[in-house]
Design a protein around this motif. Structure first.
Motif, PDB file in Angstrom:
ATOM      1  N   CYS A   1       5.326   6.925   6.333  1.00 48.67           N
ATOM      2  CA  CYS A   1       4.232   6.794   5.368  1.00 48.67           C
ATOM      3  C   CYS A   1       3.537   8.136   5.153  1.00 48.67           C
ATOM      4  O   CYS A   1       2.933   8.366   4.115  1.00 48.67           O
ATOM      5  CB  CYS A   1       3.255   5.736   5.844  1.00 48.67           C
ATOM      6  N   HIS A   2       3.620   9.014   6.143  1.00 43.92           N
ATOM      7  CA  HIS A   2       2.997  10.337   5.995  1.00 43.92           C
ATOM      8  C   HIS A   2       3.910  11.331   5.273  1.00 43.92           C
ATOM      9  O   HIS A   2       3.482  12.422   4.933  1.00 43.92           O
ATOM     10  CB  HIS A   2       2.619  10.899   7.378  1.00 43.92           C
TER      11      HIS A   2
ATOM     12  N   CYS B   1       5.040   5.553  11.242  1.00 43.10           N
ATOM     13  CA  CYS B   1       3.930   6.470  10.936  1.00 43.10           C
ATOM     14  C   CYS B   1       4.428   7.610  10.047  1.00 43.10           C
ATOM     15  O   CYS B   1       3.883   7.850   8.975  1.00 43.10           O
ATOM     16  CB  CYS B   1       3.323   7.063  12.200  1.00 43.10           C
TER      17      CYS B   1
ATOM     18  N   VAL C   1      -0.223  15.817   6.797  1.00 40.48           N
ATOM     19  CA  VAL C   1      -1.611  15.389   6.974  1.00 40.48           C
ATOM     20  C   VAL C   1      -2.219  15.058   5.610  1.00 40.48           C
ATOM     21  O   VAL C   1      -2.130  15.846   4.677  1.00 40.48           O
ATOM     22  CB  VAL C   1      -2.425  16.483   7.699  1.00 40.48           C
ATOM     23  N   PHE C   2      -2.812  13.889   5.499  1.00 41.31           N
ATOM     24  CA  PHE C   2      -3.416  13.473   4.240  1.00 41.31           C
ATOM     25  C   PHE C   2      -4.770  14.133   4.011  1.00 41.31           C
ATOM     26  O   PHE C   2      -5.127  14.509   2.913  1.00 41.31           O
ATOM     27  CB  PHE C   2      -3.657  11.951   4.242  1.00 41.31           C
ATOM     28  N   THR C   3      -5.537  14.192   5.095  1.00 43.96           N
ATOM     29  CA  THR C   3      -6.937  14.577   4.965  1.00 43.96           C
ATOM     30  C   THR C   3      -7.094  16.010   4.508  1.00 43.96           C
ATOM     31  O   THR C   3      -6.485  16.915   5.077  1.00 43.96           O
ATOM     32  CB  THR C   3      -7.628  14.398   6.334  1.00 43.96           C
TER      33      THR C   3
ATOM     34  N   ARG D   1     -13.403   4.861   7.698  1.00 45.27           N
ATOM     35  CA  ARG D   1     -12.757   5.673   8.719  1.00 45.27           C
ATOM     36  C   ARG D   1     -13.384   7.053   8.793  1.00 45.27           C
ATOM     37  O   ARG D   1     -13.896   7.569   7.808  1.00 45.27           O
ATOM     38  CB  ARG D   1     -11.269   5.799   8.462  1.00 45.27           C
TER      39      ARG D   1
ATOM     40  N   TRP E   1       0.836  -1.190   0.000  1.00 46.48           N
ATOM     41  CA  TRP E   1       0.000   0.000   0.000  1.00 46.48           C
ATOM     42  C   TRP E   1       0.879   1.253   0.000  1.00 46.48           C
ATOM     43  O   TRP E   1       0.623   2.195  -0.736  1.00 46.48           O
ATOM     44  CB  TRP E   1      -0.960   0.004   1.196  1.00 46.48           C
TER      45      TRP E   1
ATOM     46  N   SER F   1     -13.199   8.866   5.113  1.00 50.99           N
ATOM     47  CA  SER F   1     -12.299   8.409   4.074  1.00 50.99           C
ATOM     48  C   SER F   1     -12.543   6.937   3.868  1.00 50.99           C
ATOM     49  O   SER F   1     -12.708   6.177   4.792  1.00 50.99           O
ATOM     50  CB  SER F   1     -10.869   8.701   4.515  1.00 50.99           C
TER      51      SER F   1
ATOM     52  N   ALA G   1       0.322   8.232  17.803  1.00 52.43           N
ATOM     53  CA  ALA G   1       0.021   7.067  18.629  1.00 52.43           C
ATOM     54  C   ALA G   1      -1.164   6.321  18.040  1.00 52.43           C
ATOM     55  O   ALA G   1      -2.013   6.911  17.371  1.00 52.43           O
ATOM     56  CB  ALA G   1      -0.283   7.476  20.069  1.00 52.43           C
TER      57      ALA G   1
ATOM     58  N   LYS H   1      -8.044   9.475  13.877  1.00 53.29           N
ATOM     59  CA  LYS H   1      -8.653   8.692  12.796  1.00 53.29           C
ATOM     60  C   LYS H   1      -9.191   7.404  13.399  1.00 53.29           C
ATOM     61  O   LYS H   1      -8.437   6.610  13.952  1.00 53.29           O
ATOM     62  CB  LYS H   1      -7.600   8.381  11.734  1.00 53.29           C
TER      63      LYS H   1
ATOM     64  N   ASP I   1      -6.163   6.161  15.595  1.00 56.60           N
ATOM     65  CA  ASP I   1      -4.852   6.791  15.365  1.00 56.60           C
ATOM     66  C   ASP I   1      -4.919   8.234  15.823  1.00 56.60           C
ATOM     67  O   ASP I   1      -5.894   8.911  15.562  1.00 56.60           O
ATOM     68  CB  ASP I   1      -4.494   6.780  13.878  1.00 56.60           C
TER      69      ASP I   1
ATOM     70  N   MET J   1      -2.809  12.037  16.092  1.00 57.96           N
ATOM     71  CA  MET J   1      -1.676  12.916  15.779  1.00 57.96           C
ATOM     72  C   MET J   1      -1.846  14.175  16.615  1.00 57.96           C
ATOM     73  O   MET J   1      -2.903  14.788  16.588  1.00 57.96           O
ATOM     74  CB  MET J   1      -1.657  13.286  14.286  1.00 57.96           C
TER      75      MET J   1
HETATM   76  C1  HEC Z   1       0.826   2.737   5.094  1.00 56.13           C
HETATM   77  C2  HEC Z   1       0.844   4.155   5.263  1.00 56.13           C
HETATM   78  C3  HEC Z   1       0.509   4.745   6.622  1.00 56.13           C
HETATM   79  C4  HEC Z   1       1.062   4.426   7.819  1.00 56.13           C
HETATM   80  C5  HEC Z   1       2.120   3.390   8.133  1.00 56.13           C
HETATM   81  C6  HEC Z   1       0.435   5.297   8.786  1.00 56.13           C
HETATM   82  N1  HEC Z   1      -0.473   6.119   8.177  1.00 56.13           N
HETATM   83 FE1  HEC Z   1      -1.665   7.477   9.082  1.00 56.13          FE
HETATM   84  N2  HEC Z   1      -2.623   7.806   7.336  1.00 56.13           N
HETATM   85  C7  HEC Z   1      -2.312   7.254   6.120  1.00 56.13           C
HETATM   86  C8  HEC Z   1      -3.254   7.728   5.122  1.00 56.13           C
HETATM   87  C9  HEC Z   1      -3.268   7.383   3.658  1.00 56.13           C
HETATM   88  C10 HEC Z   1      -4.142   8.597   5.770  1.00 56.13           C
HETATM   89  C11 HEC Z   1      -5.336   9.344   5.154  1.00 56.13           C
HETATM   90  C12 HEC Z   1      -6.645   8.855   5.660  1.00 56.13           C
HETATM   91  C13 HEC Z   1      -6.960   7.499   5.158  1.00 56.13           C
HETATM   92  O1  HEC Z   1      -7.085   7.329   3.949  1.00 56.13           O
HETATM   93  O2  HEC Z   1      -7.072   6.615   5.983  1.00 56.13           O
HETATM   94  C14 HEC Z   1      -3.707   8.630   7.161  1.00 56.13           C
HETATM   95  C15 HEC Z   1      -4.327   9.391   8.109  1.00 56.13           C
HETATM   96  C16 HEC Z   1      -3.939   9.487   9.420  1.00 56.13           C
HETATM   97  C17 HEC Z   1      -4.545  10.354  10.382  1.00 56.13           C
HETATM   98  C18 HEC Z   1      -5.601  11.394  10.098  1.00 56.13           C
HETATM   99  C19 HEC Z   1      -4.914  12.678   9.625  1.00 56.13           C
HETATM  100  C20 HEC Z   1      -4.409  12.589   8.189  1.00 56.13           C
HETATM  101  O3  HEC Z   1      -3.183  12.579   7.969  1.00 56.13           O
HETATM  102  O4  HEC Z   1      -5.240  12.494   7.273  1.00 56.13           O
HETATM  103  C21 HEC Z   1      -3.925  10.102  11.574  1.00 56.13           C
HETATM  104  C22 HEC Z   1      -4.234  10.761  12.895  1.00 56.13           C
HETATM  105  C23 HEC Z   1      -2.923   9.075  11.338  1.00 56.13           C
HETATM  106  N3  HEC Z   1      -2.948   8.721  10.013  1.00 56.13           N
HETATM  107  C24 HEC Z   1      -2.083   8.567  12.313  1.00 56.13           C
HETATM  108  C25 HEC Z   1      -1.153   7.560  12.072  1.00 56.13           C
HETATM  109  C26 HEC Z   1      -0.366   6.919  13.110  1.00 56.13           C
HETATM  110  C27 HEC Z   1      -0.448   7.230  14.584  1.00 56.13           C
HETATM  111  C28 HEC Z   1       0.413   5.984  12.496  1.00 56.13           C
HETATM  112  C29 HEC Z   1       1.442   5.038  13.097  1.00 56.13           C
HETATM  113  C30 HEC Z   1       1.022   4.218  14.212  1.00 56.13           C
HETATM  114  C31 HEC Z   1       0.123   6.057  11.080  1.00 56.13           C
HETATM  115  N4  HEC Z   1      -0.822   7.017  10.856  1.00 56.13           N
HETATM  116  C32 HEC Z   1       0.718   5.257  10.137  1.00 56.13           C
HETATM  117  C33 HEC Z   1      -1.269   6.402   5.877  1.00 56.13           C
HETATM  118  C34 HEC Z   1      -0.472   5.814   6.846  1.00 56.13           C
END
Ligand code: HEC
Ligand code: HEC
Length: 315
Positions: free
Chosen positions: A298-299, A295, A308-310, A207, A105, A198, A275, A235, A257, A259
């Protein structure tokens, strides 16, 4: 004015040439490694990875002649060794099925967002560019991996009821669970405002993304690049199920999740404290304190959006 004599130019040129030739022998090693388990994907997907990613992320590196010349070669060698450490399609079998899912992914997401391969590489290797059609092929492939079988209605209802109980606070948590980096579960997220929902294209999950008052205010004032300190974004993730009537709905609660923005405190992870708390028991995720690097990695493609993705919906 002897500096400008023709002979001086010639000897400087000669010295440079000798240096250039000598450094060609300073060649850090690009390790030859066997292909132990190539990623098993359909031919059309494999073709994109091979063309755009394999030079760096596999054991089947094919260097062009320009890549072989020092000092370009130094850069290339360093790149390949780090790239393989992050992601190696030739040693896919070394990952657990869960890791494979995440990596796949992450890889497709990097390609879709244009974060990989980097422009400085595609500039020299235009054939490695990922086109819009390639992105569609990759996303389609992911979407096809989702299991769309109708789920058991009794289980659907049990899961929904369990969540309702949770919301009402029936399932009291006396001590807040704390992640290894010191961030505690924040039950208050249920009172925050939804910023967006999303439906990630691949994984059969649903989510909702919530923001605290500071986050909502920041969205209103267009102050999200960067988000202000004190912002909290959550999230909440559920499995997605299709009931017997064919409707899509939330199933079991998977994880929350978090932030938390604090530029100073969380400088090493982009100013965000990360976290994750799993299941309704909110079990903190992560085996070591460095779990947050997973985390932020991937962000990272969203760096220009403060990680931030959103894209929030304005209220
Ligand atoms: C494989 C990739 C990936 C990893 C690893 C990842 N994220 Fe994300 N995260 C995303 C994506 C893509 C989104 C956008 C929302 C969605 O599509 O779920 C997101 C959304 C979020 C959001 C909502 C805010 C935003 O950026 O849109 C939070 C809070 C968040 N992630 C926390 C975490 C935390 C805490 C971890 C580690 C424990 C983590 N993420 C690991 C890909 C990732
Ligand atoms: C020219 C070499 C090169 C090519 C080609 C390339 N990458 Fe990378 N990639 C890297 C390097 C180097 C890293 C290490 C981290 C960094 O520099 O950001 C990396 C990191 C990654 C990561 C991990 C990100 C992280 O921070 O953990 C993913 C995922 C990724 N690449 C996917 C891809 C995909 C998918 C393709 C093809 C569409 C691709 N890369 C093509 C060099 C490359």
């Amino acid at each position: 004015m002897s500096l400008f004599k023709k002979e001086t130019f010639v000897s400087i040129g000669l010295i440079l040439l000798i240096i250039f030739i000598s450094i060609q022998f300073l060649r850090p090693e690009i390790k030859k490694r066997p292909v132990t388990g190539d990623i098993p994907v359909p031919a059309n997907v494999k073709a994109i990875f091979k063309r755009a990613c394999y030079d760096c992320h596999s054991n089947e590196t094919e260097l062009g002649w320009a890549d072989q010349i020092v000092p370009v070669y130094w850069l290339v060698a360093r790149h390949i060794n780090t790239a393989r450490a992050h992601l190696n399609f030739s040693e896919w079998d070394k990952l657990t099925p869960a890791e494979q899912k995440t990596k796949l992914w992450e890889a497709i997401n990097h390609a879709a967002l244009g974060a990989m391969p980097r422009p400085n590489y595609t500039f020299i290797h235009p054939s490695a560019k990922v086109s819009a059609a390639d992105v569609a092929t990759l996303k389609n492939y992911l979407a096809g991996l989702v299991d769309h079988k109708p789920s058991d209605t009794a289980k659907v209802n049990a899961d929904a009821l369990q969540y309702q109980r949770w919301i009402r606070g029936d399932q009291k948590i006396t001590a807040l669970p704390v992640a290894l980096n010191g961030i505690s579960y924040d039950p208050d997220y249920k009172n925050w405002q939804p910023l967006s929902t999303s439906d990630r294209f691949e994984s059969g999950t649903m989510r909702v993304i919530f923001g605290n008052d500071i986050a909502v205010q920041a969205v209103k004032n267009n102050h999200t690049r960067p988000w202000p300190d004190g912002t909290r974004i959550a999230k909440a993730l559920w499995t997605q199920i299709i009931d017997t009537a064919g409707n899509t709905r939330t199933g079991a609660f998977v994880q929350l999740d978090l932030m938390i923005k604090n530029t100073k405190k969380y400088r090493s992870t982009g100013g965000w404290g990360f976290a994750r708390f799993k299941t309704l028991k909110m079990v903190p995720y992560g085996k070591t304190i460095s779990f947050a690097s997973e985390c932020i990695n991937c962000h990272r493609p969203m760096k220009d959006e403060d990680y931030v993705f959103t894209i929030p919906i304005k209220h």
